[in-house]
Each structure stands twice: as C-alpha cells, then as structure tokens.
Design a protein around this motif. Structure first.
Motif, PDB file in Angstrom:
ATOM      1  N   THR A  56       0.839  -1.200   0.000  1.00 53.14           N
ATOM      2  CA  THR A  56       0.000   0.000   0.000  1.00 53.14           C
ATOM      3  C   THR A  56       0.877   1.254   0.000  1.00 53.14           C
ATOM      4  OG1 THR A  56      -0.132   0.128   2.419  1.00 53.14           O
ATOM      5  CG2 THR A  56      -1.767  -1.241   1.297  1.00 53.14           C
ATOM      6  N   MET A  57       0.407   2.270  -0.705  1.00 51.65           N
ATOM      7  CA  MET A  57       1.187   3.500  -0.834  1.00 51.65           C
ATOM      8  C   MET A  57       1.311   4.242   0.492  1.00 51.65           C
ATOM      9  SD  MET A  57       0.552   6.727  -3.421  1.00 51.65           S
ATOM     10  CE  MET A  57       0.650   5.631  -4.854  1.00 51.65           C
ATOM     11  N   ARG A  58       0.230   4.273   1.280  1.00 55.64           N
ATOM     12  CA  ARG A  58       0.274   5.013   2.539  1.00 55.64           C
ATOM     13  C   ARG A  58       1.319   4.426   3.481  1.00 55.64           C
ATOM     14  NH1 ARG A  58      -5.345   5.501   1.564  1.00 55.64           N
ATOM     15  NH2 ARG A  58      -6.077   7.681   1.624  1.00 55.64           N
ATOM     16  N   PHE A  59       1.393   3.106   3.560  1.00 63.74           N
ATOM     17  CA  PHE A  59       2.360   2.467   4.449  1.00 63.74           C
ATOM     18  C   PHE A  59       3.786   2.795   4.009  1.00 63.74           C
ATOM     19  CE2 PHE A  59       5.082  -1.168   5.582  1.00 63.74           C
ATOM     20  CZ  PHE A  59       4.922  -1.183   6.952  1.00 63.74           C
ATOM     21  N   MET A  60       4.067   2.650   2.736  1.00 64.85           N
ATOM     22  CA  MET A  60       5.431   2.872   2.254  1.00 64.85           C
ATOM     23  C   MET A  60       5.821   4.345   2.295  1.00 64.85           C
ATOM     24  SD  MET A  60       6.418  -0.141   1.830  1.00 64.85           S
ATOM     25  CE  MET A  60       8.060   0.301   1.233  1.00 64.85           C
ATOM     26  N   SER A  61       4.842   5.231   2.179  1.00 66.31           N
ATOM     27  CA  SER A  61       5.172   6.660   2.201  1.00 66.31           C
ATOM     28  C   SER A  61       5.751   7.085   3.542  1.00 66.31           C
ATOM     29  CB  SER A  61       3.925   7.497   1.881  1.00 66.31           C
ATOM     30  OG  SER A  61       2.966   7.406   2.926  1.00 66.31           O
ATOM     31  N   LYS A  62       5.395   6.381   4.619  1.00 65.50           N
ATOM     32  CA  LYS A  62       5.954   6.711   5.935  1.00 65.50           C
ATOM     33  C   LYS A  62       7.476   6.563   5.916  1.00 65.50           C
ATOM     34  CE  LYS A  62       3.519   3.670   8.204  1.00 65.50           C
ATOM     35  NZ  LYS A  62       2.938   2.880   9.303  1.00 65.50           N
ATOM     36  N   PHE A  63       7.961   5.536   5.254  1.00 59.48           N
ATOM     37  CA  PHE A  63       9.403   5.286   5.217  1.00 59.48           C
ATOM     38  C   PHE A  63      10.123   6.294   4.323  1.00 59.48           C
ATOM     39  CE2 PHE A  63       7.355   1.310   6.320  1.00 59.48           C
ATOM     40  CZ  PHE A  63       8.103   0.893   7.410  1.00 59.48           C
ATOM     41  N   VAL A  64       9.436   6.769   3.290  1.00 54.77           N
ATOM     42  CA  VAL A  64      10.032   7.816   2.451  1.00 54.77           C
ATOM     43  C   VAL A  64      10.313   9.051   3.301  1.00 54.77           C
ATOM     44  CG1 VAL A  64       9.647   9.350   0.494  1.00 54.77           C
ATOM     45  CG2 VAL A  64       8.923   6.955   0.356  1.00 54.77           C
ATOM     46  N   PHE A  65       9.354   9.420   4.144  1.00 51.48           N
ATOM     47  CA  PHE A  65       9.526  10.585   5.019  1.00 51.48           C
ATOM     48  C   PHE A  65      10.633  10.353   6.046  1.00 51.48           C
ATOM     49  CE2 PHE A  65       8.073  12.034   9.342  1.00 51.48           C
ATOM     50  CZ  PHE A  65       8.641  13.297   9.257  1.00 51.48           C
ATOM     51  N   THR A  66      10.568   9.229   6.777  1.00 50.76           N
ATOM     52  CA  THR A  66      11.520   9.021   7.872  1.00 50.76           C
ATOM     53  C   THR A  66      12.945   8.828   7.360  1.00 50.76           C
ATOM     54  OG1 THR A  66      11.055   6.628   7.903  1.00 50.76           O
ATOM     55  CG2 THR A  66       9.740   8.037   9.353  1.00 50.76           C
ATOM     56  N   LEU A  67      13.098   8.108   6.256  1.00 47.89           N
ATOM     57  CA  LEU A  67      14.444   7.880   5.714  1.00 47.89           C
ATOM     58  C   LEU A  67      15.017   9.151   5.099  1.00 47.89           C
ATOM     59  CD1 LEU A  67      13.993   4.331   4.136  1.00 47.89           C
ATOM     60  CD2 LEU A  67      15.351   4.931   6.153  1.00 47.89           C
ATOM     61  N   THR A  68      14.163   9.957   4.484  1.00 41.80           N
ATOM     62  CA  THR A  68      14.636  11.240   3.950  1.00 41.80           C
ATOM     63  C   THR A  68      15.101  12.145   5.082  1.00 41.80           C
ATOM     64  OG1 THR A  68      13.148  11.105   2.048  1.00 41.80           O
ATOM     65  CG2 THR A  68      13.992  13.287   2.620  1.00 41.80           C
ATOM     66  N   LEU A  69      14.343  12.171   6.168  1.00 41.62           N
ATOM     67  CA  LEU A  69      14.748  12.959   7.336  1.00 41.62           C
ATOM     68  C   LEU A  69      16.075  12.463   7.889  1.00 41.62           C
ATOM     69  CD1 LEU A  69      14.226  15.042   9.567  1.00 41.62           C
ATOM     70  CD2 LEU A  69      12.924  13.274  10.783  1.00 41.62           C
ATOM     71  N   ALA A  70      16.212  11.152   8.048  1.00 40.48           N
ATOM     72  CA  ALA A  70      17.449  10.594   8.590  1.00 40.48           C
ATOM     73  C   ALA A  70      18.637  10.890   7.681  1.00 40.48           C
ATOM     74  CB  ALA A  70      17.300   9.090   8.800  1.00 40.48           C
ATOM     75  N   ALA A  71      18.457  10.740   6.371  1.00 39.06           N
ATOM     76  CA  ALA A  71      19.554  10.966   5.436  1.00 39.06           C
ATOM     77  C   ALA A  71      19.997  12.420   5.424  1.00 39.06           C
ATOM     78  CB  ALA A  71      19.135  10.521   4.032  1.00 39.06           C
ATOM     79  N   SER A  72      19.033  13.343   5.410  1.00 37.18           N
ATOM     80  CA  SER A  72      19.400  14.763   5.379  1.00 37.18           C
ATOM     81  C   SER A  72      20.024  15.195   6.702  1.00 37.18           C
ATOM     82  CB  SER A  72      18.168  15.614   5.049  1.00 37.18           C
ATOM     83  OG  SER A  72      17.112  15.371   5.966  1.00 37.18           O
ATOM     84  N   ALA A  73      19.508  14.683   7.819  1.00 34.06           N
ATOM     85  CA  ALA A  73      20.095  15.011   9.124  1.00 34.06           C
ATOM     86  C   ALA A  73      21.504  14.437   9.250  1.00 34.06           C
ATOM     87  CB  ALA A  73      19.206  14.483  10.251  1.00 34.06           C
ATOM     88  N   PHE A  74      21.729  13.260   8.693  1.00 30.97           N
ATOM     89  CA  PHE A  74      23.059  12.654   8.734  1.00 30.97           C
ATOM     90  C   PHE A  74      24.065  13.516   7.979  1.00 30.97           C
ATOM     91  CE2 PHE A  74      26.107   9.568   6.787  1.00 30.97           C
ATOM     92  CZ  PHE A  74      26.793   9.262   7.944  1.00 30.97           C
ATOM     93  N   ALA A  75      23.678  13.987   6.801  1.00 32.70           N
ATOM     94  CA  ALA A  75      24.584  14.836   6.021  1.00 32.70           C
ATOM     95  C   ALA A  75      24.908  16.125   6.773  1.00 32.70           C
ATOM     96  CB  ALA A  75      23.957  15.156   4.665  1.00 32.70           C
ATOM     97  N   LEU A  76      23.901  16.696   7.429  1.00 30.37           N
ATOM     98  CA  LEU A  76      24.130  17.963   8.130  1.00 30.37           C
ATOM     99  C   LEU A  76      24.962  17.778   9.389  1.00 30.37           C
ATOM    100  CD1 LEU A  76      23.683  20.963   8.398  1.00 30.37           C
ATOM    101  CD2 LEU A  76      21.443  20.512   9.431  1.00 30.37           C
ATOM    102  N   ILE A  77      24.717  16.710  10.141  1.00 33.48           N
ATOM    103  CA  ILE A  77      25.458  16.548  11.384  1.00 33.48           C
ATOM    104  C   ILE A  77      26.924  16.232  11.109  1.00 33.48           C
ATOM    105  CG2 ILE A  77      25.131  14.054  11.798  1.00 33.48           C
ATOM    106  CD1 ILE A  77      24.527  14.810  14.733  1.00 33.48           C
ATOM    107  N   ARG A  78      27.203  15.530  10.029  1.00 33.34           N
ATOM    108  CA  ARG A  78      28.610  15.294   9.666  1.00 33.34           C
ATOM    109  C   ARG A  78      29.313  16.607   9.390  1.00 33.34           C
ATOM    110  NH1 ARG A  78      29.294  11.158   4.925  1.00 33.34           N
ATOM    111  NH2 ARG A  78      31.480  11.459   5.499  1.00 33.34           N
ATOM    112  N   ALA A  79      28.641  17.510   8.685  1.00 33.81           N
ATOM    113  CA  ALA A  79      29.243  18.808   8.385  1.00 33.81           C
ATOM    114  C   ALA A  79      29.398  19.654   9.647  1.00 33.81           C
ATOM    115  CB  ALA A  79      28.405  19.536   7.340  1.00 33.81           C
ATOM    116  N   LEU A  80      28.385  19.632  10.503  1.00 32.78           N
ATOM    117  CA  LEU A  80      28.428  20.440  11.722  1.00 32.78           C
ATOM    118  C   LEU A  80      29.503  19.975  12.695  1.00 32.78           C
ATOM    119  CD1 LEU A  80      24.614  20.870  12.454  1.00 32.78           C
ATOM    120  CD2 LEU A  80      26.228  22.704  11.869  1.00 32.78           C
ATOM    121  N   SER A  81      29.871  18.705  12.643  1.00 31.58           N
ATOM    122  CA  SER A  81      30.850  18.175  13.590  1.00 31.58           C
ATOM    123  C   SER A  81      32.280  18.497  13.201  1.00 31.58           C
ATOM    124  CB  SER A  81      30.682  16.659  13.727  1.00 31.58           C
ATOM    125  OG  SER A  81      30.980  16.007  12.505  1.00 31.58           O
TER     126      SER A  81
END
Length: 212
Positions: A56-81
C-alpha cells in the motif's frame, strides 16, 4: 553491552588515526541502528500484516519521510561536527522531508472525505507513537552526542538538535514498521511531535555535554 560502553568503544575507535571523522559517523550510525533494532524487536516489533501492508502506498510513504529525514540530518550533522566544513547544501536538504509530508497531507485531504479527516489525524496509536519513537531513539541519540564530543562542532546546540533529528528519523523508521496508522495526517502530526521531543533533548545535550 550497555549504551555507555558502546559510546566509549566508539570514541576509542574514532580517535584512531585510521578512523577519519567521516568514517566514524558511518560507524556511529551502524551502532545506532543496531541499538534501535534491539529496542524495537524487544518491545513492539513489526505489525502482523506487514507483508500485505508493504503493497500500500500510505504504508510505504511513511518510510520515504523518515528515511529522507534521517539521510538529510546525517549529512548535516557530519558537516556540523567538523569546523570549517560547509553546511549550506546539507542545510538546504533539510527541507526535503517536511515538503514530502506536506505534499502527502495535501493529497490525503483531496482523497479522503472531510468527515474522516479528524479520525485519520487522531488514529488509534497516538500515545504509542509518542512513547516508542523517543524510546527507540534515545540510545541512538546518546551515540550521536558522543560522536559530537569527539568532533568539534562550533554550534553545539544546533548540532545536538540535528543529532535528535537523526535519532528521531531512525527511530521513526523502525516504529513505522509497527504503526497501524498509515495516514499522512497522523504521520505529520504525531511522528513530528515525537521527533521534536528527541530534537529538543538533543539540543539540551548539545548545550551541556558537547564541549571542546
């Protein structure tokens, strides 16, 4: 192994000359994912109908949001450190996850009758969501704050907040496999509240524990 021992081991490995900061962050995420998985499977685990839900699209869309958040936060925290590293591009990418959620919510409002909006927003697992995302994410947050102590962030409060976002993104990814509320209205509201708690906790950790 306790979280404190994992942080010490991670710190010792990261300080080795053969372990540059960028590689140390990948190791930190790996350790954080193991901790999050252990908590997830020891407590709630995936929903029984996960195999059919994955179609189902609704179920999988949750992972698109959470993984996108994790990936973008990972890139930023590496730079900030790392002092002197450019954060402009990584900061710009932080808007990606919120935009995806807004888009999903708008589509949901067009598809679902207005009479059902409130029911979709409240869902059936509101309190479980706000309890277990922080529970799953607290170990990873401790790992990331430990990594920031190893690095040299010039903006420790901001770096701590991003550590909370990263921990929240990882925790929400695991929790999404359990959650029966797949509506973007629910995700946009209660996932955000739970992740915001970890973000605030990370900012406090950055303020009081991340010093160099």
């Amino acid at each position: 192994m306790r979280t404190e021992d994992l942080i010490k081991a991670l710190d010792a490995d990261a300080r080795d000359e053969a372990m540059p900061m960028g590689s140390a962050w990948w190791l930190a995420v790996g350790v954080a994912m193991v901790i999050a998985a252990m908590v997830f499977f020891a407590t709630i685990g995936p929903r029984p109908d996960i195999m059919s839900a994955m179609h189902t699209m609704r179920f999988m869309s949750k992972f698109v949001f959470t993984l996108t958040l994790a990936a973008s936060a990972f890139a930023l925290i590496r730079a900030l450190s790392m002092p002197g590293a450019s954060t402009r591009r990584a900061t710009a990418w932080m808007i990606a996850a919120p935009l995806l959620v807004v888009l999903a919510v708008v589509l949901e409002l067009f598809v679902v009758p207005e009479a059902d909006w409130g029911k979709r927003l409240i869902g059936s697992n509101m309190m479980i969501c706000m309890s277990f995302i922080p529970l799953i994410g607290i170990g990873p947050l401790a790992i990331f704050l430990g990594m920031l102590r190893y690095g040299a962030p010039t903006r420790p409060v901001l770096a701590g907040a991003v550590a909370g976002l990263l921990a929240g993104g990882l925790a929400a990814t695991f929790y999404a496999a359990h959650c029966f509320d797949d509506s973007p209205l629910f995700v946009a509201t209660w996932y955000t509240v739970a992740i915001a708690f970890l973000t605030a906790l990370g900012a406090l950790g950055g303020r009081f524990f991340v010093r160099w």
